[in-house]
Scaffold this active site. Structure first.
Site, PDB file in Angstrom:
ATOM      1  N   GLY A 147       2.656  -1.175   4.393  1.00  0.00           N
ATOM      2  CA  GLY A 147       2.689   0.250   4.059  1.00  0.00           C
ATOM      3  C   GLY A 147       4.121   0.741   3.947  1.00  0.00           C
ATOM      4  N   GLU A 174      -5.951  -4.750  10.473  1.00  0.00           N
ATOM      5  CA  GLU A 174      -4.939  -3.718  10.652  1.00  0.00           C
ATOM      6  C   GLU A 174      -5.244  -2.918  11.915  1.00  0.00           C
ATOM      7  OE1 GLU A 174      -2.738  -2.567   6.812  1.00  0.00           O
ATOM      8  OE2 GLU A 174      -4.464  -1.264   7.026  1.00  0.00           O
ATOM      9  N   SER A 215       2.895  -2.130  10.470  1.00  0.00           N
ATOM     10  CA  SER A 215       4.337  -2.132  10.759  1.00  0.00           C
ATOM     11  C   SER A 215       5.026  -3.466  10.455  1.00  0.00           C
ATOM     12  CB  SER A 215       4.588  -1.734  12.211  1.00  0.00           C
ATOM     13  OG  SER A 215       4.152  -0.420  12.424  1.00  0.00           O
ATOM     14  N   HIS A 256      -9.826   1.472   4.484  1.00  0.00           N
ATOM     15  CA  HIS A 256      -8.567   1.637   5.218  1.00  0.00           C
ATOM     16  C   HIS A 256      -8.788   2.619   6.371  1.00  0.00           C
ATOM     17  CE1 HIS A 256      -4.465   2.703   6.221  1.00  0.00           C
ATOM     18  NE2 HIS A 256      -4.104   1.569   5.630  1.00  0.00           N
ATOM     19  N   ASN A 287       0.866  -1.180   0.000  1.00  0.00           N
ATOM     20  CA  ASN A 287       0.000   0.000   0.000  1.00  0.00           C
ATOM     21  C   ASN A 287       0.906   1.235   0.000  1.00  0.00           C
ATOM     22  OD1 ASN A 287      -1.884   1.980   0.416  1.00  0.00           O
ATOM     23  ND2 ASN A 287      -2.487   1.315   2.477  1.00  0.00           N
ATOM     24  N   TRP A 288       1.038   1.837  -1.181  1.00  0.00           N
ATOM     25  CA  TRP A 288       1.968   2.973  -1.325  1.00  0.00           C
ATOM     26  C   TRP A 288       1.354   4.290  -0.856  1.00  0.00           C
ATOM     27  CZ3 TRP A 288       4.250   1.462  -6.807  1.00  0.00           C
ATOM     28  CH2 TRP A 288       5.199   0.453  -6.617  1.00  0.00           C
ATOM     29  N   LYS A 289       0.077   4.256  -0.535  1.00  0.00           N
ATOM     30  CA  LYS A 289      -0.626   5.453  -0.035  1.00  0.00           C
ATOM     31  C   LYS A 289      -0.371   6.652  -0.964  1.00  0.00           C
ATOM     32  CE  LYS A 289      -0.423   3.350   4.494  1.00  0.00           C
ATOM     33  NZ  LYS A 289      -0.344   3.473   5.940  1.00  0.00           N
ATOM     34  N   GLY A 341       2.304   2.187  10.982  1.00  0.00           N
ATOM     35  CA  GLY A 341       3.296   3.270  10.931  1.00  0.00           C
ATOM     36  C   GLY A 341       4.667   2.880  11.437  1.00  0.00           C
TER      37      GLY A 341
HETATM   38  P1  PGA Z   1       2.424   0.280   7.779  1.00  0.00           P
HETATM   39  O1  PGA Z   1       1.039   0.555   7.018  1.00  0.00           O
HETATM   40  O2  PGA Z   1       3.001  -0.976   7.207  1.00  0.00           O
HETATM   41  O3  PGA Z   1       3.249   1.493   7.511  1.00  0.00           O
HETATM   42  O4  PGA Z   1       2.094   0.133   9.221  1.00  0.00           O
HETATM   43  C1  PGA Z   1       0.120  -0.464   6.779  1.00  0.00           C
HETATM   44  C2  PGA Z   1      -1.157   0.105   6.213  1.00  0.00           C
HETATM   45  O5  PGA Z   1      -1.535   1.223   6.608  1.00  0.00           O
HETATM   46  O6  PGA Z   1      -1.788  -0.526   5.356  1.00  0.00           O
END
Ligand code: PGA
Length: 256
Positions: A240, A169, A219, A98, A9-11, A175
């Site tokens: 992420g 999640e 994470s 999400h 998930n590159w956001k 994060g």
């Molecule tokens: P993260 O994000 O791996 O940075 O915790 C995961 C997500 O928000 O899908």
């Protein structure tokens, strides 16, 4: 699900040219390292076309998902993108619900349920995110997750050959890099996933169990990926921050 699913998930982190560059690097790596893994890249809407054009007619286990969709297919909905448009472009998956959208855009479970329905109608596989905001007792978690899951899946009817992915999640675990946030442990994950599976069985019946897959997100790093997959009772990971770092993401792919 026969393959382990690793979803990136590159956001809103990359420009279209950066996203394409990253895709090309992952493509080359995945070609050289065929494994029983399906890697799904979820770039922002703007980057989708360039990436899907690059992957067109290439034989690869790299598939593409969007980070969101709208709950109608066409019409006067300024700024929205529909499952129908995403499917035509070549997307296979779409992330729905999400926590960042639930929090920053106040998306309700009712809205999310409508998006899932349209995604299924548009032949996309929804990756539905659920998770508690804070660490809770087992009993509180059970109540919270059941409410969020049942709300998000209200009115969802799954037909033959349709599938749905649930990503657990916990918001408090999302994060990487922020030292005050600890990741969920594989033991905690096992508990939550069995709770979610129980809820799904109650909601859809045991005959539909094969239509569902389960992911963990929050994470995940190359150090923790193996344990989450092998002890956490999940079919894959939603990654992420670590998916933006080539070495780290390839480390995750290699670890599972
Ligand atoms: P993260 O994000 O791996 O940075 O915790 C995961 C997500 O928000 O899908």
């Amino acid at each position: 699900m026969s393959k382990t699913l690793i979803v990136a998930n590159w956001k809103m982190n990359l420009s279209p040219s950066e996203a394409l560059k990253k895709t090309k690097a992952f493509y080359t790596y995945i070609l050289k390292h065929p494994k029983k893994i399906e890697v799904v890249l979820c770039p922002d809407f703007l980057s989708l076309q360039g990436i899907l054009f690059f992957l067109k007619e290439k034989r690869t286990s790299l598939t593409i998902g969007a980070q969101d969709c709208f709950y109608e297919n066409t019409g006067p909905f300024t700024g929205e993108v529909s499952p129908y448009q995403l499917k035509e472009l070549g997307c296979t998956y779409v992330i729905v619900g999400h926590s960042e959208r639930r929090i920053h855009l106040q998306e309700s479970s009712e809205l999310i349920s409508r998006k899932i329905q349209q995604a299924l109608r548009g032949n996309l596989i929804p990756i539905v995110c659920v998770g508690e905001h804070i660490k809770m007792s087992q009993k509180q978690s059970e109540t919270f997750l059941e409410k969020q899951l049942l709300g998000s899946l209200e009115n969802i009817v799954l037909h033959a050959r349709q599938s749905l992915i649930i990503a657990y999640e916990p918001v408090w675990a999302i994060g990487t890099g922020t030292s005050y946030k600890a990741s969920c442990s594989p033991e905690e994950l096992t508990q939550k996933i069995s709770l979610i599976k129980k809820c799904m069985k109650k909601r859809f019946g045991s005959h539909q169990e094969k239509s569902f897959s389960y992911l963990y997100g929050g994470s995940v790093t190359s150090q923790t990926a193996y344990d989450f997959i092998h002890q956490g009772n999940v079919d894959g990971l939603l990654v992420g921050t670590a998916s933006l770092d080539q070495k780290e993401f390839l480390g995750i792919i290699n670890a599972v």
